[in-house]
Write a protein that holds these residues in place. Structure first.
Motif, PDB file in Angstrom:
ATOM      1  N   LYS A 119       0.836  -1.200   0.000  1.00 49.87           N
ATOM      2  CA  LYS A 119       0.000   0.000   0.000  1.00 49.87           C
ATOM      3  C   LYS A 119       0.876   1.258   0.000  1.00 49.87           C
ATOM      4  O   LYS A 119       0.599   2.218  -0.725  1.00 49.87           O
ATOM      5  CB  LYS A 119      -0.917  -0.018   1.222  1.00 49.87           C
ATOM      6  N   ALA A 120       1.938   1.251   0.808  1.00 50.56           N
ATOM      7  CA  ALA A 120       2.847   2.403   0.866  1.00 50.56           C
ATOM      8  C   ALA A 120       3.517   2.637  -0.487  1.00 50.56           C
ATOM      9  O   ALA A 120       3.669   3.780  -0.922  1.00 50.56           O
ATOM     10  CB  ALA A 120       3.900   2.190   1.955  1.00 50.56           C
ATOM     11  N   VAL A 121       3.895   1.547  -1.161  1.00 50.38           N
ATOM     12  CA  VAL A 121       4.515   1.668  -2.481  1.00 50.38           C
ATOM     13  C   VAL A 121       3.508   2.213  -3.489  1.00 50.38           C
ATOM     14  O   VAL A 121       3.787   3.167  -4.226  1.00 50.38           O
ATOM     15  CB  VAL A 121       5.073   0.299  -2.956  1.00 50.38           C
ATOM     16  N   ASP A 122       2.338   1.597  -3.532  1.00 57.46           N
ATOM     17  CA  ASP A 122       1.325   1.943  -4.532  1.00 57.46           C
ATOM     18  C   ASP A 122       0.724   3.326  -4.325  1.00 57.46           C
ATOM     19  O   ASP A 122       0.525   4.070  -5.290  1.00 57.46           O
ATOM     20  CB  ASP A 122       0.197   0.906  -4.535  1.00 57.46           C
ATOM     21  N   GLU A 123       0.419   3.666  -3.084  1.00 55.83           N
ATOM     22  CA  GLU A 123      -0.326   4.901  -2.825  1.00 55.83           C
ATOM     23  C   GLU A 123       0.551   6.087  -2.425  1.00 55.83           C
ATOM     24  O   GLU A 123       0.139   7.232  -2.605  1.00 55.83           O
ATOM     25  CB  GLU A 123      -1.375   4.652  -1.735  1.00 55.83           C
ATOM     26  N   LEU A 124       1.724   5.812  -1.897  1.00 56.55           N
ATOM     27  CA  LEU A 124       2.549   6.910  -1.395  1.00 56.55           C
ATOM     28  C   LEU A 124       3.897   7.024  -2.089  1.00 56.55           C
ATOM     29  O   LEU A 124       4.688   7.909  -1.763  1.00 56.55           O
ATOM     30  CB  LEU A 124       2.761   6.751   0.122  1.00 56.55           C
ATOM     31  N   GLY A 125       4.174   6.099  -2.998  1.00 50.42           N
ATOM     32  CA  GLY A 125       5.437   6.149  -3.722  1.00 50.42           C
ATOM     33  C   GLY A 125       6.646   5.807  -2.872  1.00 50.42           C
ATOM     34  O   GLY A 125       7.771   6.210  -3.200  1.00 50.42           O
TER      35      GLY A 125
END
Length: 104
Positions: A55-61
């Protein structure tokens, strides 16, 4: 950054009175069930970490960086050896390393 920190589950303490009262067969059942619960807890936490990291990768880069811990481990090895020889710290350190499937 992933740190490979050691995570230990909560401890369950049973009095000798309880252990005697339930008897050896039932006590083994209790111990086995707590072991299963502990394993499920670790699995749940690991899945939550994977999900939240994605989620951190996908939504926050977010970018996660793998760290080579080898130099750090070598630098603290003398301290670990000293702690391993301590009668109070040694058994605890040994238990942690066993859980982590590591050696001194």
């Amino acid at each position: 950054m992933r740190t490979d920190q050691t995570r230990l589950t909560d401890f369950v303490i049973m009095s000798e009175k309880f252990q005697e009262r339930v008897g050896p067969e039932d006590l083994q059942i209790v111990v086995d069930e707590f072991a299963k619960l502990s394993e499920k807890s670790v699995d749940f936490i690991e899945e939550r970490i994977r999900s939240n990291e994605q989620k951190a990768v996908d939504e926050l880069g977010v970018t996660f960086v793998e760290v080579d811990t080898g130099p750090f481990i070598e630098a603290v090895r003398p301290m670990l050896r000293e702690a391993a020889e301590d009668e109070q710290k040694g058994p605890l350190l040994e238990a942690i390393f066993e859980i982590e499937n590591r050696q001194f």
